[in-house]
Design a protein around this motif. Structure first.
Motif, PDB file in Angstrom:
ATOM      1  N   THR A  35       0.820  -1.214   0.000  1.00  0.00           N
ATOM      2  CA  THR A  35       0.000   0.000   0.000  1.00  0.00           C
ATOM      3  C   THR A  35       0.852   1.261   0.000  1.00  0.00           C
ATOM      4  O   THR A  35       0.428   2.304  -0.483  1.00  0.00           O
ATOM      5  CB  THR A  35      -0.958   0.023   1.200  1.00  0.00           C
ATOM      6  N   GLU A  48      -4.563   1.719  -0.603  1.00  0.00           N
ATOM      7  CA  GLU A  48      -5.577   0.692  -0.352  1.00  0.00           C
ATOM      8  C   GLU A  48      -6.663   0.683  -1.423  1.00  0.00           C
ATOM      9  O   GLU A  48      -7.175  -0.374  -1.778  1.00  0.00           O
ATOM     10  CB  GLU A  48      -6.185   0.873   1.034  1.00  0.00           C
ATOM     11  N   THR A  52      -7.574  -2.517  -3.527  1.00  0.00           N
ATOM     12  CA  THR A  52      -8.944  -3.039  -3.525  1.00  0.00           C
ATOM     13  C   THR A  52      -9.461  -3.225  -4.942  1.00  0.00           C
ATOM     14  O   THR A  52     -10.050  -4.258  -5.277  1.00  0.00           O
ATOM     15  CB  THR A  52      -9.868  -2.091  -2.739  1.00  0.00           C
TER      16      THR A  52
END
Length: 97
Positions: A35, A48, A52
């Motif tokens: 990240t 993130e 995702t």
């Protein structure tokens, strides 16, 4: 505690949660190396949200293919520059046939 042996075993301020993985679901455990990945010019973090989205794009793929795709996307984002160690562990429940 399993993932961080450096934390004191007596620490009890973690909330517990339970959930059930269903066919086709995936659980990704990762370190901040992915990240916080950025290129050597200190560009934007991989983040993130990008992780995702990259994970969602692998729906239906095997665990091995998913991990390969996530690593490839991080490498493209960073231009191949690895500034921190990165660990990914994925559990994918096989879809029903």
């Amino acid at each position: 505690m399993l993932l961080s042996p450096l934390m004191p075993a007596t620490r009890d301020d973690f909330a517990e949660a339970s959930f059930r993985l269903r066919p086709g679901d995936a659980l990704l455990l990762y370190t901040d190396g992915i990240t916080e990945a950025r290129n050597d010019n200190k560009g934007p973090l991989f983040g993130e949200e990008r992780l995702t989205a990259a994970l969602a794009a692998t729906r239906g793929a095997t665990a091995a293919d998913t991990l390969a795709q996530l690593c490839q996307e991080a490498a493209v984002h960073t231009g191949g520059h690895a500034g921190d160690d990165t660990a990914l562990m994925l559990l994918r429940v096989a879809p029903r046939s």
